[in-house]
Design a protein around this motif. Structure first.
Motif, PDB file in Angstrom:
ATOM      1  N   ARG A 149       0.825  -1.206   0.000  1.00  0.00           N
ATOM      2  CA  ARG A 149       0.000   0.000   0.000  1.00  0.00           C
ATOM      3  C   ARG A 149       0.865   1.265   0.000  1.00  0.00           C
ATOM      4  N   GLY A 150       2.164   1.086  -0.247  1.00  0.00           N
ATOM      5  CA  GLY A 150       3.065   2.232  -0.323  1.00  0.00           C
ATOM      6  C   GLY A 150       3.563   2.684   1.035  1.00  0.00           C
ATOM      7  N   TRP A 151       3.266   1.906   2.089  1.00  0.00           N
ATOM      8  CA  TRP A 151       3.634   2.324   3.431  1.00  0.00           C
ATOM      9  C   TRP A 151       4.951   1.701   3.893  1.00  0.00           C
ATOM     10  N   ASP A 152       5.405   0.616   3.224  1.00  0.00           N
ATOM     11  CA  ASP A 152       6.478  -0.214   3.774  1.00  0.00           C
ATOM     12  C   ASP A 152       7.779   0.565   3.949  1.00  0.00           C
ATOM     13  N   THR A 153       8.281   1.138   2.835  1.00  0.00           N
ATOM     14  CA  THR A 153       9.572   1.827   2.880  1.00  0.00           C
ATOM     15  C   THR A 153       9.534   2.999   3.851  1.00  0.00           C
ATOM     16  N   MET A 154       8.400   3.734   3.808  1.00  0.00           N
ATOM     17  CA  MET A 154       8.292   4.911   4.678  1.00  0.00           C
ATOM     18  C   MET A 154       8.376   4.512   6.143  1.00  0.00           C
ATOM     19  N   ASN A 155       7.691   3.434   6.491  1.00  0.00           N
ATOM     20  CA  ASN A 155       7.734   3.003   7.888  1.00  0.00           C
ATOM     21  C   ASN A 155       9.135   2.564   8.299  1.00  0.00           C
ATOM     22  N   LEU A 156       9.833   1.934   7.370  1.00  0.00           N
ATOM     23  CA  LEU A 156      11.203   1.503   7.674  1.00  0.00           C
ATOM     24  C   LEU A 156      12.087   2.729   7.941  1.00  0.00           C
ATOM     25  N   ILE A 157      11.956   3.750   7.085  1.00  0.00           N
ATOM     26  CA  ILE A 157      12.764   4.971   7.265  1.00  0.00           C
ATOM     27  C   ILE A 157      12.425   5.634   8.602  1.00  0.00           C
ATOM     28  N   VAL A 158      11.127   5.704   8.909  1.00  0.00           N
ATOM     29  CA  VAL A 158      10.688   6.332  10.157  1.00  0.00           C
ATOM     30  C   VAL A 158      11.354   5.635  11.345  1.00  0.00           C
ATOM     31  N   THR A 159      11.405   4.302  11.287  1.00  0.00           N
ATOM     32  CA  THR A 159      12.004   3.559  12.402  1.00  0.00           C
ATOM     33  C   THR A 159      13.503   3.846  12.512  1.00  0.00           C
ATOM     34  N   TYR A 160      14.191   3.919  11.372  1.00  0.00           N
ATOM     35  CA  TYR A 160      15.623   4.267  11.437  1.00  0.00           C
ATOM     36  C   TYR A 160      15.813   5.628  12.104  1.00  0.00           C
ATOM     37  N   GLY A 161      14.950   6.571  11.751  1.00  0.00           N
ATOM     38  CA  GLY A 161      15.024   7.895  12.371  1.00  0.00           C
ATOM     39  C   GLY A 161      14.859   7.815  13.877  1.00  0.00           C
ATOM     40  N   ALA A 162      13.937   6.938  14.317  1.00  0.00           N
ATOM     41  CA  ALA A 162      13.709   6.780  15.755  1.00  0.00           C
ATOM     42  C   ALA A 162      14.978   6.268  16.444  1.00  0.00           C
TER      43      ALA A 162
END
Lengths: 351, 557
Positions: free
Chosen positions: B471-484
């Protein structure tokens, strides 16, 4: 205010501005790229979603301009007025304020707010106060932990999780008006490409409408935290051509065909706890706690979109629901393998 | 107005046994010690709630991830939100107010020192009760432990039908108890600021920090009281057969929403106004200019205080209010942006023509300005009710309010830590570690929260423990977690800096930043009762007057 004429750090400003531009370009590309085929709020396919989209572009432009102006001023002042060895031991002119300037940056935002509000109020009115035409399809959507019940009172249809509605031709509109209820906790109906979300709240009936302009399947899901399996309370809206929709209505209105091959499975269904929660038209099963199964096989998914509607998944769902949707209210039925097979065979006759 | 050389008193402290020291801290009514207790307590919970955030982010790294169960995930976001608001943000900000307000208005303590101690220990008990739910929450077999109702605890999820056991009770009572503490602190702050100012300090000469905390305290009383009432009503529902929020017996789910948000929205300002206060003290000192438009800054904050009490239902645009109500709350929400914008412009005016020094406190305040600007603009988008129908309940909102709370409040708070740590401990925080902390946190913050807006635009709702791939969410969520993760590392550097600098930091002296408010006139750390003789002031910047007798502010006052 005092002006400082030293042309310092112009390069730094140029670099920062370039940086900002490239970052915003990258972000814009990021939103634009997935707009093909994904459930993007910026790819509306129905009038309410389109009205919201137009307003959002207007709001984004205004906020974008404010951002660029204030951002530039901030960057400029940081670059221009930072301490240097040259001015190290001299305090700058002590300025306490300026009535004219402060008045200006009070009045300009007020004017912007007035414009934004008028645009907003107009869309609120057109979306919320739209009259229901006689040609509208009426659906009652009832939120349950953790699935959707759809009832078409005028058509005598009860189904679950997959909403079928006709495409709406602007010349002969056939919008769908939804009445939103809840059987337990708060839920929210959200299919981004078709309309903004509206909550389903117990004791608090709500309504919303949509008039899809394009045939297809649109995805959405519950957008108000409703308990353990809020995440897998998925939603599919199938927008059909008028012919397909009529065919679907007719098939849903038909009584279920009794298949003698599956009589053993029917017996198991009717003599276990299944009937406490599920209904199958024309049988003793009339439970309302779980989805109506009369035309189960007309749906492409089970467990509110958590799994494909296949033989294996049906069997797994009846045997150990937690394997598909831990925390769902479907109990594990503790049936023998043979009984499970008969039951699944029966389910597959519910067309 | 001089006062110094009282530090010798503290030699006594060195000779105390550890038991006496402990007893001293437990029974203290000194505003500085209580302030320190609040801050240390808040930092402890910051780390705990940070761990909870990390668990949430690891679970969301990949679609269909199995790091934690849905039940645990729901507890984590409930505890993360509740802890961060009630047991991190409020205690730390109240701690700073406690420590700084008496010093900055030339007082020797708060108006009610013992009430002050009582407030702190109530707040401390609240946090303890919330976390005790992990042990005592289940009450019934299979009922689960910590609350999993979300930090808004929307009815009817909190009714006994949907929340068996005691987990919701721990949540309710924790907030009830901590709420009484907060109300008492607010009363104490108002009494202190109104009654305890030193001679010459008219309201118009008060440091902005004191002004803003006065307004914050007034709002806290108005905001926390309805929450307290709602918690009592919820307890009546759960244990005395009431039906306020029990929808199965004709109660109203929307009544809870109104109660919660008439607390919840002013609460945002209760948290952000102290952050404005820090910025309004730090930016002038590091720009070497007085605050631009002091009366307008005060007026704008009063204006925010009033208007923000009438915006609460913009959290409820999707609940099916009629078009008039939606329009009303849309305009009030946009109007609150005007005084907020004025504040940003006034900070800009303060820096304009100044001589800006980029030390750690100013770096954090600079980032605060940019990030708060963006947070305000996404707030305008959310205030436009129809746009909100798409954005609310999605990850866009999560990104927006983290922009406010982390990008705005936490950044200003970090600035305040670097600015006042020398006053509190007598030692400077390491500037080198501070720069590492700053840059890593800026990078981590933007990687996490800039990217987090986008899954929301693509239809990702908040509070889901997992999601479908494709749904286009996968990569974004991965990046968000790296930022965390980057933010986590940065916070560890900060905590290390706080600890190591206490012993190894450079000596601060009374006034390391060449600042202008009264707290810098006393020793670092200030002696018991702050001032040997009560100072007398003749302008908003008493220390400027002292340092520049040829051109004092008092000449224009």
């Amino acid at each position: 205010m005092r002006r400082v004429d030293n042309s310092i750090s112009l390069h730094a400003i140029q670099i920062i501005v370039l940086l900002i531009l490239s970052v915003s370009a990258a972000l814009a590309a990021e939103t634009a790229a997935p707009s093909t085929g994904l459930e993007n709020i910026f790819a509306p396919e129905s009038t309410p979603a389109k009205s919201i989209f137009d307003l959002s572009i207007f709001v984004l432009s205004i906020t974008g301009i404010i951002f660029v102006v204030v951002f530039t001023l901030l960057v400029y002042s940081l670059a221009k007025f930072h301490a240097t060895p040259a001015n190290a031991d001299k305090e700058p002119a002590q300025v306490y304020g300026s009535t004219q300037i402060e008045l200006a940056w009070t009045i300009i935002p007020i004017l912007i707010v007035v414009v934004l509000f008028l645009a907003t109020a107009r869309v609120i009115h057109t979306v919320q106060d739209a009259p229901e035409p006689p040609s509208a399809v009426e659906v009652t959507a009832i939120g349950h932990q953790f699935w959707w019940e759809f009832r078409y009172p005028k058509l005598g249809i009860v189904t679950a999780n997959e909403l079928h509605i006709p495409v709406s031709d602007p010349a002969h509109p056939t919008p769908t008006f939804l009445k939103l209820l809840s059987a337990d906790t708060d839920h929210s109906f959200w299919v981004p490409q078709l309309a903004g979300k509206t909550d389903l709240i117990p004791n608090h009936p709500n309504s919303m409408w949509m008039d899809p302009h394009r045939v297809g399947v649109f995805l959405g899901q519950c957008a108000q935290y409703c308990g353990t399996q809020h995440a897998k309370m998925l939603l599919r809206v199938s927008v059909d051509t008028p012919q397909d929709f009529d065919a679907w209505v007719r098939s849903q209105q038909q009584p279920v065909i009794q298949d003698q091959q599956a009589i053993a499975g029917k017996h198991i269904f009717e003599t276990t706890a299944c009937i406490n929660c599920h209904a199958i038209g024309g049988t003793v099963a009339n439970g309302r706690f779980g989805p109506d199964l009369t035309h189960l096989m007309s749906r492409s998914t089970i467990a509110s979109g958590a799994a494909e509607n296949t033989t294996d998944n049906l069997r797994l769902w009846i045997k150990t629901p937690d394997a598909i949707k831990p925390g769902s209210l479907m109990p594990a039925m503790q049936l023998s393998d043979a009984d499970l097979d008969s039951l699944v065979r029966y389910m597959e006759t519910l067309r | 107005m001089s006062s110094n050389a009282m530090a010798s008193q503290f030699v006594e402290v060195e000779t105390w046994t550890w038991l006496e020291t402990l007893h001293g801290w437990l029974t203290t009514v000194d505003h500085k010690r209580l302030g320190t207790l609040y801050v240390v307590y808040g930092l402890f919970f910051l780390v705990i709630a940070g761990v909870e955030a990390t668990i949430i982010r690891i679970q969301l790294m990949y679609p269909h991830n199995h790091f934690v169960s849905p039940q645990v995930f729901n507890r984590m976001f409930t505890m993360h939100g509740t802890t961060m608001i009630f047991f991190v943000a409020i205690p730390i900000l109240f701690g700073f107010a406690n420590y700084l307000v008496p010093l900055m208005i030339g007082a020797r303590d708060m108006a009610f020192p013992r009430l002050n101690a009582f407030s702190f220990w109530l707040t401390a008990l609240g946090g303890f009760l919330l976390y005790f739910s992990f042990l005592g929450g289940s009450g019934l077999y299979g009922a689960g432990n910590a609350p999993d109702i979300g930090w808004w605890a929307y009815a009817p999820l909190t009714s006994r039908a949907f929340s068996p056991g005691h987990s919701s009770d721990y949540w309710t009572i924790a907030l009830l108890v901590a709420g009484f503490g907060s109300i008492a602190t607010a009363i104490n702050l108002i009494a202190t600021i109104v009654c305890m100012r030193c001679p010459g300090m008219k309201l118009s000469r008060m440091p902005l920090l004191a002004w803003l905390n006065l307004i914050m305290a007034g709002m806290a009383i108005l905001a926390i009281s309805p929450l307290t009432a709602a918690q009592i009503m919820l307890l009546i529902d759960r244990y005395l057969g009431g039906h306020f929020f029990d929808t199965q017996a004709g109660g109203s789910a929307t009544l809870w929403m109104h109660f919660f948000w008439i607390f919840g929205h002013p609460e945002v300002y209760v948290l952000v106004i102290p952050a404005f206060a820090f910025a309004s003290e730090i930016i002038p000192v590091f720009s070497r200019k007085p605050i631009f438009g002091y009366p307008v800054m005060v007026g704008a904050t009063v204006c925010i205080g009033f208007v923000s009490l009438s915006v609460w239902a913009h959290h409820m645009f999707t609940i099916g209010m009629n078009s008039y109500a939606n329009s009303f709350f849309a305009i009030t929400t946009m109007v609150v942006g005007v005084p907020t914008g004025i504040k940003i412009f006034n900070w800009l005016g303060t820096m304009w023509g100044g001589r800006i020094q980029f030390k750690a406190p100013m770096l954090f305040c600079t980032a605060f300005l940019f990030q708060f600007l963006i947070a305000g603009l996404t707030g305008i988008m959310l205030g436009s009710a129809p746009f909100n129908w798409q954005l609310s309940g999605s990850y866009f909102v999560v990104a927006h309010f983290h922009y406010v709370i982390v990008g705005g409040i936490l950044f200003a708070l970090f600035g305040a830590f670097y600015y006042w740590y020398p006053k509190v401990t007598g030692r400077m925080l390491s500037e080198r570690l501070g720069k590492w902390h700053f840059w890593l946190f800026v990078i981590g913050f933007h990687v996490t929260f800039d990217v987090m807006h986008f899954p929301g635009l693509l239809g990702m709702p908040r509070r889901i423990y997992t999601y479908e791939p494709g749904r286009g969410w996968d990569t974004m969520n991965l990046i968000v977690t790296y930022g965390a993760f980057i933010q986590g590392i940065s916070i560890l550097i900060f905590v290390y800096n706080l600890i190591i600098s206490y012993w190894k930091g450079a000596e601060a002296g009374n006034d390391p930043w060449d600042a202008w408010t009264l707290e810098w006139s006393t020793t670092s750390p200030p002696p018991a009762y702050n001032f040997a003789s009560i100072p007398v002031v003749a302008s908003r910047r008493p220390l400027w007057d002292l340092k520049h007798p040829e051109d004092p502010d008092s000449r224009y006052d």
